[in-house]
Scaffold this active site. Structure first.
Site, short mmCIF file in Angstrom:
data_model
loop_
_atom_site.label_atom_id
_atom_site.label_comp_id
_atom_site.label_asym_id
_atom_site.label_seq_id
_atom_site.Cartn_x
_atom_site.Cartn_y
_atom_site.Cartn_z
N TYR A 54 0.86 -1.20 0.00
CA TYR A 54 0.00 0.00 0.00
C TYR A 54 0.88 1.23 0.00
O TYR A 54 1.85 1.31 0.76
CB TYR A 54 -0.92 0.03 1.23
CG TYR A 54 -2.36 -0.17 0.84
CD1 TYR A 54 -3.00 0.77 0.03
CD2 TYR A 54 -3.07 -1.30 1.22
CE1 TYR A 54 -4.31 0.58 -0.38
CE2 TYR A 54 -4.37 -1.49 0.82
CZ TYR A 54 -4.99 -0.55 0.02
OH TYR A 54 -6.27 -0.73 -0.39
N GLU A 56 -0.49 4.84 -0.64
CA GLU A 56 -1.25 6.06 -0.93
C GLU A 56 -0.36 7.29 -0.78
O GLU A 56 0.44 7.38 0.16
CB GLU A 56 -2.45 6.18 0.01
CG GLU A 56 -3.64 5.40 -0.55
CD GLU A 56 -4.68 5.07 0.47
OE1 GLU A 56 -4.37 4.26 1.36
OE2 GLU A 56 -5.79 5.62 0.38
N ASP A 199 -6.39 12.59 -25.68
CA ASP A 199 -6.42 11.20 -25.21
C ASP A 199 -5.79 10.35 -26.31
O ASP A 199 -6.43 10.06 -27.32
CB ASP A 199 -7.87 10.78 -24.95
CG ASP A 199 -7.98 9.33 -24.48
OD1 ASP A 199 -7.00 8.58 -24.64
OD2 ASP A 199 -9.06 8.96 -23.99
N THR A 225 -3.76 5.27 -22.17
CA THR A 225 -3.61 3.95 -21.57
C THR A 225 -2.22 3.45 -21.95
O THR A 225 -1.57 3.99 -22.85
CB THR A 225 -4.68 2.97 -22.06
OG1 THR A 225 -4.75 3.04 -23.48
CG2 THR A 225 -6.03 3.28 -21.47
N LYS A 228 -2.09 -0.47 -25.21
CA LYS A 228 -2.50 -0.65 -26.62
C LYS A 228 -1.23 -0.66 -27.48
O LYS A 228 -0.43 -1.57 -27.34
CB LYS A 228 -3.51 0.44 -26.98
CG LYS A 228 -4.78 0.35 -26.12
CD LYS A 228 -5.84 1.34 -26.54
CE LYS A 228 -7.13 1.13 -25.78
NZ LYS A 228 -7.30 1.98 -24.59
N ARG A 234 -2.05 -3.24 -18.48
CA ARG A 234 -3.21 -2.34 -18.34
C ARG A 234 -2.80 -1.22 -17.40
O ARG A 234 -2.12 -1.45 -16.40
CB ARG A 234 -4.41 -3.06 -17.70
CG ARG A 234 -4.81 -4.37 -18.31
CD ARG A 234 -5.25 -4.19 -19.71
NE ARG A 234 -6.50 -3.50 -19.78
CZ ARG A 234 -7.53 -3.91 -20.53
NH1 ARG A 234 -7.46 -5.03 -21.21
NH2 ARG A 234 -8.63 -3.20 -20.59
#
Ligand code: DSN
Length: 449
Positions: A54, A56, A199, A225, A228, A234
């Site tokens: 974790y 954050e 984008d 992203t 691709k 991802r």
């Protein structure tokens, strides 16, 4: 050699799923333009122990202890993204493309603000203000379109921007086979005082490879992203350009706050590390060759399809993506072609086309791309063969017509499926696909019985 023995012993269901998917990928052609085959190194980072952490916050400013190694990975991803795209700021934490785009809204807009984006049937993305998306409901969304020739209607964008004075304009698409007009939309955004967000999810790898123009001089913010044409795991990036920093010196800080704590909690550190690996791979000279080959292959495939009598939206392609227009064969027939292609081992997706005469669920187009098959090493010669196979599949199912009456569609599709499952012609094409795939192996390091 990777054998996944622990998974096989622990969970036969998931082991079997991965084995099935591996076999599907090895024996078929992945031609969904948003998919690719990432490297073994990327998957090693993605499957690493970093998933257990974790963190954050941001590197050096975390809300949890023990982040000295995670910070190294996140800083590497940030520095690599900045260097690769030529921007002063990058946030590498968005879980995927849609959350990245939502963070842009959260950084720049208040509910009810006017935003503009390319309409979904014209190739735009859900998160660019389409009515079914939260972005089309919490903001006043104005959608622009493509012209009858399939290219973005710049005159319409200008007119709508002047009439509606948007806060934010999106440029970018999921089903647009032509170069994105960053310069033109940047000029329009400047003339009405709007932010331009590019984008570049689909074409990021092509931009890095120098075969698609870059939005950096024209946009204030860039989202992408990473899975691709960029060929990573991802995930997503949000970048702020020099132009963006000049418009608002607090923009980088606003973007970071919008991602965390605005929209997300802990970043996925295994994903961040895998993004860093993919960005390193994309910085190598061989990636430029890969990107150039993606476009050469797409153009060769467009030529082969056209020679075989298949109509393409805009008549061809400038990038990795092609959109077949099936309206010469009827309305809403994408489902028949997608399923017949599935049967021969060619994976594509049915897609709306500009001025779609049917519906998003039963659209009249097929979207395909060359990123993954180029990763396998295929070149122009293979595209000629694949173009002919597409034409043969379309010809085999062109007699099927979607019933106008929605209640009859389920039964008609069942009859269609039963009939094509016995098609000798499709079985022959499947044999050709498998023979082609066997010459271009994928995931050689995986040995799953
Ligand atoms: N689902 C992505 C694509 O296929 O283009 C966009 O979100």
């Amino acid at each position: 050699m990777e054998r996944l023995e622990s998974l096989r012993d622990d969970d036969p269901v998931i082991y079997g799923t991965i084995r099935g998917e591996l076999n599907r990928r090895r024996t078929g052609l992945e031609m969904i333009p948003s998919e690719n085959h990432c490297s073994h190194a990327v998957r090693q980072a993605l499957g690493s122990i970093l998933t257990d952490k974790y963190s954050e916050g941001y590197a050096g400013k975390r809300y949890y202890g023990g982040n000295e190694f995670v910070d190294v990975a996140e800083r590497a991803a940030i520095e690599r993204a900045k260097a690769l795209f030529g921007v002063p700021h990058a946030n590498v934490q968005p879980y995927s493309g849609s959350p990245a785009n939502l963070a842009v809204y959260f950084a720049l807009c208040k509910p009810g603000d006017v935003i503009m984006g390319q309409s979904l049937p014209d190739g735009g993305h859900l998160t660019h203000g389409w009515k079914a998306s939260v972005t089309g409901q919490f903001f006043k969304s104005v959608q622009y379109h493509v012209r009858p020739d399939g290219y973005i209607d710049i005159d319409e964008v200008k007119k709508l921007a002047e009439e509606n004075r948007p806060k934010l304009i999106w440029v970018g698409a999921t089903a647009y086979p032509r170069g994105l007009p960053f310069e033109e939309l940047g000029g329009i955004a400047d003339s009405v005082g709007a932010y331009l967000a590019a984008d570049i999810s689909h074409v990021a790898g092509l931009i890095v490879g120098g075969v698609h123009r870059s939005p950096v001089p024209y946009a204030h913010i860039i989202t992408t992203t990473t899975h691709k044409t960029l060929r990573g795991p991802r995930g997503a990036l949000i970048m702020v350009t020099e132009k963006g920093m000049q418009k608002d010196p607090d923009l980088a800080d606003k973007v970071d706050k919008a991602v965390f704590p605005g929209l997300q909690g802990g970043p996925h550190d295994h994903q961040t590390a895998a993004i860093a690996v993919a960005l390193l791979e994309a910085s190598r000279p061989e990636f430029k060759e890969y990107a150039a080959q993606i476009v050469k292959n797409a153009k060769a495939l467009a030529a082969a399809l056209t020679e075989n009598g298949i109509r393409l939206v805009s008549g061809g392609t400038d990038n990795h993506l092609l959109l077949i227009d099936l309206t010469p064969f009827g309305k809403g027939n994408g489902v028949f072609v997608q399923e017949a292609l599935d049967q021969v081992g060619i994976t594509t997706n049915k897609n709306t086309i500009p001025n779609e005469p049917a519906s998003p669920f039963y659209p009249s187009g097929i979207r395909l791309g060359t990123a993954a098959i180029t990763t396998r090493g295929m070149r122009e010669g293979e595209m000629k063969l694949i173009g002919r196979m597409f034409a043969d599949v379309i010809s085999e199912v062109k007699g099927y017509q979607l019933p106008e009456d929605k209640k009859q569609r389920g039964e008609y599709l069942n009859k269609f499926r039963a009939e094509i499952s016995g098609s000798k012609r499709l079985a022959g094409i499947k044999g050709e696909v498998m023979a082609l795939c066997s010459r271009f192996p994928v995931y050689p390091e995986l040995e799953v019985e």
